[in-house]
Design a protein around this motif. Structure first.
Motif, PDB file in Angstrom:
ATOM      1  N   LEU A 177       0.831  -1.207   0.000  1.00 19.27           N
ATOM      2  CA  LEU A 177       0.000   0.000   0.000  1.00 19.27           C
ATOM      3  C   LEU A 177       0.866   1.259   0.000  1.00 19.27           C
ATOM      4  CD1 LEU A 177      -2.835  -1.093   2.460  1.00 19.27           C
ATOM      5  CD2 LEU A 177      -2.949  -0.961  -0.045  1.00 19.27           C
ATOM      6  N   GLU A 178       1.996   1.210   0.732  1.00 21.64           N
ATOM      7  CA  GLU A 178       2.923   2.346   0.743  1.00 21.64           C
ATOM      8  C   GLU A 178       3.527   2.558  -0.645  1.00 21.64           C
ATOM      9  OE1 GLU A 178       5.864   1.686   3.755  1.00 21.64           O
ATOM     10  OE2 GLU A 178       4.373   1.603   5.365  1.00 21.64           O
ATOM     11  N   VAL A 179       3.920   1.454  -1.284  1.00 21.12           N
ATOM     12  CA  VAL A 179       4.524   1.543  -2.619  1.00 21.12           C
ATOM     13  C   VAL A 179       3.512   2.114  -3.616  1.00 21.12           C
ATOM     14  CG1 VAL A 179       5.409   0.186  -4.570  1.00 21.12           C
ATOM     15  CG2 VAL A 179       6.261  -0.250  -2.258  1.00 21.12           C
ATOM     16  N   LEU A 180       2.278   1.632  -3.557  1.00 20.98           N
ATOM     17  CA  LEU A 180       1.255   2.136  -4.478  1.00 20.98           C
ATOM     18  C   LEU A 180       1.018   3.639  -4.287  1.00 20.98           C
ATOM     19  CD1 LEU A 180      -1.341  -0.783  -4.410  1.00 20.98           C
ATOM     20  CD2 LEU A 180       0.020  -0.048  -6.375  1.00 20.98           C
ATOM     21  N   GLU A 181       1.103   4.070  -3.033  1.00 16.52           N
ATOM     22  CA  GLU A 181       0.891   5.490  -2.722  1.00 16.52           C
ATOM     23  C   GLU A 181       1.909   6.373  -3.444  1.00 16.52           C
ATOM     24  OE1 GLU A 181      -1.749   7.966  -0.959  1.00 16.52           O
ATOM     25  OE2 GLU A 181      -1.745   5.820  -0.537  1.00 16.52           O
ATOM     26  N   GLY A 182       3.167   5.895  -3.471  1.00 20.12           N
ATOM     27  CA  GLY A 182       4.213   6.741  -4.060  1.00 20.12           C
ATOM     28  C   GLY A 182       4.726   6.258  -5.401  1.00 20.12           C
ATOM     29  N   LEU A 183       4.028   5.284  -5.998  1.00 20.87           N
ATOM     30  CA  LEU A 183       4.541   4.594  -7.188  1.00 20.87           C
ATOM     31  C   LEU A 183       5.014   5.504  -8.321  1.00 20.87           C
ATOM     32  CD1 LEU A 183       5.139   1.787  -8.294  1.00 20.87           C
ATOM     33  CD2 LEU A 183       2.813   1.695  -9.198  1.00 20.87           C
ATOM     34  N   PRO A 184       4.266   6.568  -8.667  1.00 23.99           N
ATOM     35  CA  PRO A 184       4.722   7.412  -9.787  1.00 23.99           C
ATOM     36  C   PRO A 184       6.111   8.028  -9.573  1.00 23.99           C
ATOM     37  CG  PRO A 184       2.425   7.883  -9.253  1.00 23.99           C
ATOM     38  CD  PRO A 184       2.943   7.005  -8.167  1.00 23.99           C
ATOM     39  N   HIS A 185       6.544   8.120  -8.290  1.00 23.29           N
ATOM     40  CA  HIS A 185       7.819   8.788  -7.996  1.00 23.29           C
ATOM     41  C   HIS A 185       8.910   7.803  -7.552  1.00 23.29           C
ATOM     42  CE1 HIS A 185       5.149  12.210  -8.095  1.00 23.29           C
ATOM     43  NE2 HIS A 185       4.447  11.695  -7.107  1.00 23.29           N
ATOM     44  N   LEU A 186       8.610   6.508  -7.489  1.00 26.07           N
ATOM     45  CA  LEU A 186       9.577   5.530  -6.977  1.00 26.07           C
ATOM     46  C   LEU A 186      10.368   4.888  -8.114  1.00 26.07           C
ATOM     47  CD1 LEU A 186       7.419   3.694  -4.262  1.00 26.07           C
ATOM     48  CD2 LEU A 186       9.115   5.490  -3.914  1.00 26.07           C
ATOM     49  N   VAL A 187      11.633   4.592  -7.810  1.00 26.52           N
ATOM     50  CA  VAL A 187      12.485   3.870  -8.765  1.00 26.52           C
ATOM     51  C   VAL A 187      12.957   2.584  -8.079  1.00 26.52           C
ATOM     52  CG1 VAL A 187      14.590   3.924 -10.146  1.00 26.52           C
ATOM     53  CG2 VAL A 187      13.251   6.027  -9.824  1.00 26.52           C
ATOM     54  N   PRO A 188      12.597   1.412  -8.608  1.00 25.11           N
ATOM     55  CA  PRO A 188      13.020   0.168  -7.964  1.00 25.11           C
ATOM     56  C   PRO A 188      14.520  -0.069  -8.147  1.00 25.11           C
ATOM     57  CG  PRO A 188      11.928  -0.315 -10.047  1.00 25.11           C
ATOM     58  CD  PRO A 188      11.823   1.167  -9.848  1.00 25.11           C
ATOM     59  N   VAL A 189      15.115  -0.773  -7.176  1.00 21.25           N
ATOM     60  CA  VAL A 189      16.563  -1.044  -7.246  1.00 21.25           C
ATOM     61  C   VAL A 189      16.787  -2.508  -7.599  1.00 21.25           C
ATOM     62  CG1 VAL A 189      17.126   0.777  -5.602  1.00 21.25           C
ATOM     63  CG2 VAL A 189      16.697  -1.538  -4.759  1.00 21.25           C
ATOM     64  N   PRO A 190      17.835  -2.828  -8.362  1.00 18.57           N
ATOM     65  CA  PRO A 190      18.083  -4.216  -8.758  1.00 18.57           C
ATOM     66  C   PRO A 190      18.343  -5.109  -7.544  1.00 18.57           C
ATOM     67  CG  PRO A 190      19.432  -2.699 -10.052  1.00 18.57           C
ATOM     68  CD  PRO A 190      18.806  -1.901  -8.950  1.00 18.57           C
ATOM     69  N   GLN A 191      17.995  -6.375  -7.663  1.00 18.69           N
ATOM     70  CA  GLN A 191      18.298  -7.351  -6.616  1.00 18.69           C
ATOM     71  C   GLN A 191      19.811  -7.542  -6.514  1.00 18.69           C
ATOM     72  OE1 GLN A 191      16.120 -11.047  -7.004  1.00 18.69           O
ATOM     73  NE2 GLN A 191      14.281  -9.991  -7.736  1.00 18.69           N
ATOM     74  N   GLU A 192      20.276  -7.760  -5.286  1.00 18.13           N
ATOM     75  CA  GLU A 192      21.703  -8.000  -5.055  1.00 18.13           C
ATOM     76  C   GLU A 192      21.892  -9.244  -4.214  1.00 18.13           C
ATOM     77  OE1 GLU A 192      23.399  -4.577  -3.209  1.00 18.13           O
ATOM     78  OE2 GLU A 192      23.348  -3.347  -5.019  1.00 18.13           O
ATOM     79  N   GLY A 193      22.988  -9.962  -4.474  1.00 20.90           N
ATOM     80  CA  GLY A 193      23.295 -11.142  -3.678  1.00 20.90           C
ATOM     81  C   GLY A 193      23.088 -12.419  -4.456  1.00 20.90           C
ATOM     82  N   GLU A 194      23.342 -13.531  -3.766  1.00 18.35           N
ATOM     83  CA  GLU A 194      23.261 -14.845  -4.412  1.00 18.35           C
ATOM     84  C   GLU A 194      21.811 -15.318  -4.481  1.00 18.35           C
ATOM     85  OE1 GLU A 194      25.114 -19.339  -3.881  1.00 18.35           O
ATOM     86  OE2 GLU A 194      25.909 -17.678  -2.686  1.00 18.35           O
ATOM     87  N   ALA A 195      21.404 -15.742  -5.663  1.00 24.57           N
ATOM     88  CA  ALA A 195      20.028 -16.205  -5.855  1.00 24.57           C
ATOM     89  C   ALA A 195      19.894 -17.672  -5.436  1.00 24.57           C
ATOM     90  CB  ALA A 195      19.623 -16.047  -7.316  1.00 24.57           C
ATOM     91  N   SER A 196      18.720 -18.027  -4.945  1.00 28.05           N
ATOM     92  CA  SER A 196      18.389 -19.436  -4.687  1.00 28.05           C
ATOM     93  C   SER A 196      16.946 -19.663  -5.124  1.00 28.05           C
ATOM     94  CB  SER A 196      18.587 -19.803  -3.217  1.00 28.05           C
ATOM     95  OG  SER A 196      17.814 -18.963  -2.381  1.00 28.05           O
ATOM     96  N   TYR A 197      16.571 -20.936  -5.285  1.00 29.03           N
ATOM     97  CA  TYR A 197      15.268 -21.272  -5.855  1.00 29.03           C
ATOM     98  C   TYR A 197      14.459 -22.102  -4.863  1.00 29.03           C
ATOM     99  CZ  TYR A 197      11.788 -23.038  -9.139  1.00 29.03           C
ATOM    100  OH  TYR A 197      10.604 -23.362  -9.761  1.00 29.03           O
ATOM    101  N   ALA A 198      13.158 -21.840  -4.819  1.00 24.33           N
ATOM    102  CA  ALA A 198      12.253 -22.536  -3.899  1.00 24.33           C
ATOM    103  C   ALA A 198      11.150 -23.223  -4.701  1.00 24.33           C
ATOM    104  CB  ALA A 198      11.651 -21.540  -2.908  1.00 24.33           C
ATOM    105  N   PRO A 199      11.404 -24.454  -5.183  1.00 28.60           N
ATOM    106  CA  PRO A 199      10.409 -25.133  -6.018  1.00 28.60           C
ATOM    107  C   PRO A 199       9.194 -25.582  -5.211  1.00 28.60           C
ATOM    108  CG  PRO A 199      12.224 -26.613  -5.523  1.00 28.60           C
ATOM    109  CD  PRO A 199      12.599 -25.280  -4.963  1.00 28.60           C
ATOM    110  N   LEU A 200       8.134 -25.917  -5.899  1.00 33.62           N
ATOM    111  CA  LEU A 200       6.962 -26.491  -5.229  1.00 33.62           C
ATOM    112  C   LEU A 200       7.371 -27.741  -4.460  1.00 33.62           C
ATOM    113  CD1 LEU A 200       4.219 -26.256  -8.002  1.00 33.62           C
ATOM    114  CD2 LEU A 200       4.177 -25.098  -5.787  1.00 33.62           C
ATOM    115  N   LEU A 201       6.757 -27.941  -3.304  1.00 30.46           N
ATOM    116  CA  LEU A 201       7.032 -29.149  -2.530  1.00 30.46           C
ATOM    117  C   LEU A 201       6.421 -30.375  -3.215  1.00 30.46           C
ATOM    118  CD1 LEU A 201       6.342 -28.001   1.146  1.00 30.46           C
ATOM    119  CD2 LEU A 201       8.522 -28.072  -0.054  1.00 30.46           C
TER     120      LEU A 201
END
Length: 304
Positions: A177-201
């Motif tokens: 809800l906070e993000v939606l409030e300011g969305l027109p003025h927000l710039v997302p930042v790229p993900q950082e760090g090592e990725a891992s995967y969580a498959p369906l159980l």
């Protein structure tokens, strides 16, 4: 903001409720009705049921990619932004390009860790001490998009996947809800760090692995709630474990060390695991000690 919502299970309903209170929801997209119950009657998803009660327009496409009818209806709804929460289908490029502000995803992990459909479950199974929730801008890749907001939290010692997923979702709603409030003025930042995967159980993920440490067995038990749940076999029959706890001590993995009023103490690769409540195949839940006495389970019995 004119919002389109994509979600399916009951976990996603509070996200839609919150959006519906604050923004005009112009379209709800959910998975098709699934056969349920003894009569295998087609049953709408929890998100579909909520949307229909609220009088919100609902689409239930079998597939999104190459689906002209869906794409035209989506464009006609004219959302400024779309939100996904446990929708369960991959979003094609042609859909991602419809809302001017794109798609936001409420993802219960600290991205890029645990990308995929079961992040809460795998965080618990793998014994993470910390997790969180991310509000991500969706791209074509699997949970690879840049981040608008992230919240971190310690995982509580007894917390299972149901409780943790709900806690992360509820905080995620606030962030969303906070993000939606300011969305027109927000710039997302790229993900950082090592990725891992969580498959369906899979069902087999619930099997108690007595060769692992008692702590690892308990972590797995927390992670496989409510499905597939923890289970082992005795006498060729499946026994579901509803409650357990790790204890100090030594024993042979899978071999019962003691049966007392409190439960059944079983050896593991490191430490002991106490079975507190079980549910034998075709029976009702019962104290583990009652099950043991009724099935001739005592010190020296091997559980598989």
């Amino acid at each position: 903001m004119r919002v389109a919502f994509f979600g399916t299970p009951s976990w996603a309903v509070p996200v839609l409720e919150a959006l519906n209170r604050r923004h005009p929801v112009v379209l709800v997209v959910t998975q098709p009705d699934k056969p349920q119950g003894r009569g295998l009657k087609p049953t709408p998803s929890p998100v579909a049921r909520y949307a229909e009660v609220q009088g919100l327009p609902v689409l239930k496409p079998e597939r999104l990619k190459g689906n002209r009818e869906f794409l035209e209806a989506f464009k006609e709804a004219a959302p400024q932004v779309a939100v996904t929460a446990a929708y369960g289908k991959v979003l094609p490029k042609e859909a991602l390009e419809v809302p001017p502000y794109g798609f936001l995803n409420l993802h219960p992990s600290l991205l890029p860790k645990y990308r995929g459909p079961a992040p809460v479950q795998w965080a618990l199974i793998r014994g993470e001490r910390e997790t969180g929730v991310s509000i991500m801008k969706t791209e074509e890749g699997l949970d690879t998009g840049p981040l608008y907001a992230v919240w971190r939290t310690e995982i509580l010692p007894e917390e299972d996947a149901v409780a943790l997923a709900e806690r992360l979702r509820d905080k995620g709603i606030e962030l969303l809800l906070e993000v939606l409030e300011g969305l027109p003025h927000l710039v997302p930042v790229p993900q950082e760090g090592e990725a891992s995967y969580a498959p369906l159980l899979t069902k087999e993920e619930g099997r108690v692995r007595f060769g692992e440490s008692a702590e690892a067995i308990f972590n797995r038990h927390r992670g496989v709630q409510p499905w597939p749940g923890s289970f082992f076999f005795h006498g060729g029959k499946r026994v579901k474990v509803l409650r357990m706890r790790p204890e100090p001590g030594e024993g042979i993995p899978g071999v019962v060390q003691a049966v007392d009023r409190e439960g059944v103490l079983v050896g593991t690769g490191e430490g002991l695991i106490r079975l507190l409540e079980v549910q034998p195949e075709g029976k009702r839940p019962m104290p583990a000690a009652n099950w043991a006495r009724g099935h001739g389970v005592g010190p020296g019995t091997r559980l598989e």
